[in-house]
Design a protein around this motif. Sequence first.
Motif, PDB file in Angstrom:
ATOM      1  N   SER A 161      -3.146  -6.258  -6.408  1.00 16.24           N
ATOM      2  CA  SER A 161      -2.715  -6.190  -7.802  1.00 16.24           C
ATOM      3  C   SER A 161      -1.248  -6.586  -7.879  1.00 16.24           C
ATOM      4  O   SER A 161      -0.548  -6.637  -6.862  1.00 16.24           O
ATOM      5  CB  SER A 161      -2.900  -4.774  -8.338  1.00 16.24           C
ATOM      6  N   GLU A 163       1.079  -4.754  -9.123  1.00 17.68           N
ATOM      7  CA  GLU A 163       1.831  -3.558  -8.722  1.00 17.68           C
ATOM      8  C   GLU A 163       1.920  -3.457  -7.207  1.00 17.68           C
ATOM      9  O   GLU A 163       2.995  -3.173  -6.648  1.00 17.68           O
ATOM     10  CB  GLU A 163       1.155  -2.314  -9.285  1.00 17.68           C
ATOM     11  N   LEU A 164       0.808  -3.706  -6.511  1.00 20.93           N
ATOM     12  CA  LEU A 164       0.819  -3.632  -5.054  1.00 20.93           C
ATOM     13  C   LEU A 164       1.665  -4.751  -4.459  1.00 20.93           C
ATOM     14  O   LEU A 164       2.423  -4.533  -3.501  1.00 20.93           O
ATOM     15  CB  LEU A 164      -0.606  -3.702  -4.508  1.00 20.93           C
ATOM     16  N   GLN A 166       4.279  -6.163  -5.773  1.00 19.14           N
ATOM     17  CA  GLN A 166       5.686  -5.805  -5.951  1.00 19.14           C
ATOM     18  C   GLN A 166       6.116  -4.724  -4.970  1.00 19.14           C
ATOM     19  O   GLN A 166       7.258  -4.735  -4.473  1.00 19.14           O
ATOM     20  CB  GLN A 166       5.922  -5.363  -7.391  1.00 19.14           C
ATOM     21  N   THR A 167       5.221  -3.800  -4.652  1.00 17.08           N
ATOM     22  CA  THR A 167       5.515  -2.769  -3.657  1.00 17.08           C
ATOM     23  C   THR A 167       5.755  -3.413  -2.294  1.00 17.08           C
ATOM     24  O   THR A 167       6.713  -3.053  -1.582  1.00 17.08           O
ATOM     25  CB  THR A 167       4.353  -1.763  -3.569  1.00 17.08           C
ATOM     26  N   TYR A 245      -8.477  -4.254  -5.794  1.00 17.75           N
ATOM     27  CA  TYR A 245      -7.276  -4.085  -6.626  1.00 17.75           C
ATOM     28  C   TYR A 245      -7.308  -4.906  -7.900  1.00 17.75           C
ATOM     29  O   TYR A 245      -6.532  -4.630  -8.820  1.00 17.75           O
ATOM     30  CB  TYR A 245      -6.030  -4.469  -5.825  1.00 17.75           C
TER      31      TYR A 245
END
Length: 395
Positions: A161, A163-164, A166-167, A245
Amino acid sequence: MPETLFKIDLTKPMAKQDVPGHNRWHPDIPAVVSVKPGDVFRIECKDWTDGQISNNDDPSDIEKVDLRKVHMLSGPIRVEGAQPGDILVVDLLDIGTLPGDEWGFTGIFSRDNGGGFLTDHYPQAAKACWDIQGIYTSSRHIPGVRFAGITHPGLIGCAPSMELLQTWNKRERALVEKGGPPWKPEIPDLAALPNPEEAVLGTLSGSEFERVAAEAARTVPPREHGGNCDIKNLSKGSKIYFPVYVDGANLSMGDIHFSQGDGEISFCGAIEMSGYIDLHVDIIKGGVEKYAMVNPIFKPGPVEPHYSEYLIFEGISVDEFSGEQYYLDAHVSYRNACLNAINYLKKFGFTGEQAYLLLSCAPVEGRISGIVDVPNACCTIALPTAIFDKSIVPT
C-alpha cells in the motif's frame, strides 16, 4: 500445460517486452493480467539482471553489472476479489528452465559494486556458469562437483500500500542517514533507496512514470510483503500465505534460482536463471487479522534434494581480523563458519573463490545453532559430502 499469462522474449530487455514487467515496488504499477481464485497459470521470468550476464569464462560482466536495473519481475498479477487484510494463498506447482536456456550463473560481486558477505576477503569479481540437466547441475568453473538443485523464486510478493511504501522509505532512509555500525563504519549502501534511474514500471508512462519512479521502493531486501527473501526451501510444492495490501493483491515474482545455499552469501550467490513458474492462487478473507500475520508464512513442498551425510563447520562471534569479542553476534559467527568451510575446501584443491561460490549456490544448510551462551553465538554451515566426486572427510 497451464496457460502462459506472462511471456518473455529472452532476446529483449524487460522494458522492450510486448508486455513489460517491473523492477520497483509501488501500489500504482498497473496489473498486466487478471486471474480468479482457483486459477492455475504459468508465468515466465527473465534472470534477475535482465540478461546482463553471459555464458562464458569472462567475469567482467559480473564486475560491471548495472545494479540499478535489478530485479526484473514478471507481473503484477491481479487476483479478483483480493482486498487489503486478506491473505493471498499461492501454490508453487512447478518451476523450471525455459527451452534453449538451460544454464545459470553464480557470481562474486566486486567490493566496488555491491560486494557480498565475505567482501573483505574476496573483493574481486568472479563467476561460475552452470549447465543444467534436468534436476542436476555441474560447472566447468568448479570441477569435481555435481548436485541436484532445489529450484525456487528468490523474489515473490504482493504490492505494498502507499502507507506501507512510505514506511519502508522512511525507515530505510533513517538507517542510511545514521550510518554504519561503530565496528564497521566503512560499510557503504546500508539500504538501496528509491532511484528513478533504470526504473521499469510496466505500462506506466509520462508524468505518472516519473512520479512513481521517484517514490518506488527498490527490490533489494525482503520486507513485510515478502519480496527478495531468497529462501531456498520455497520450492515446487510450497504453499505461501501473503498479506494483501491493495485491491487485487498485485502479485509479482522473478529472480528464479536453480539452487542456493542458506544465506546466498556471495550476493549473486544462487544459480541464477531464467525460467517459468506454474501457480495456483486462492484467498483467505480477513486472514491477516485472523492469523496475526505480519510477514508471509509458507509451508515447504515435498520436493528437495535428498542428502543425508554432511560435514558441518562451526563459527563463533569473534572478529577474524582483530580477534575482538562480540556479544552473541550471529552475523560474525556465520561469517566465521563460512570462512572455516572455505579454508577447509582449499585443502582439497579448490580456490577460495571456487569454495565461496560453491557455499553460495549448493544446497548447504545454515543454522543459528546457539544464541544464548554468552558471549559467543554459534552458527553452523552443513556441506553435503555427496556433491563431490572424491571424499572430503578427514581421515
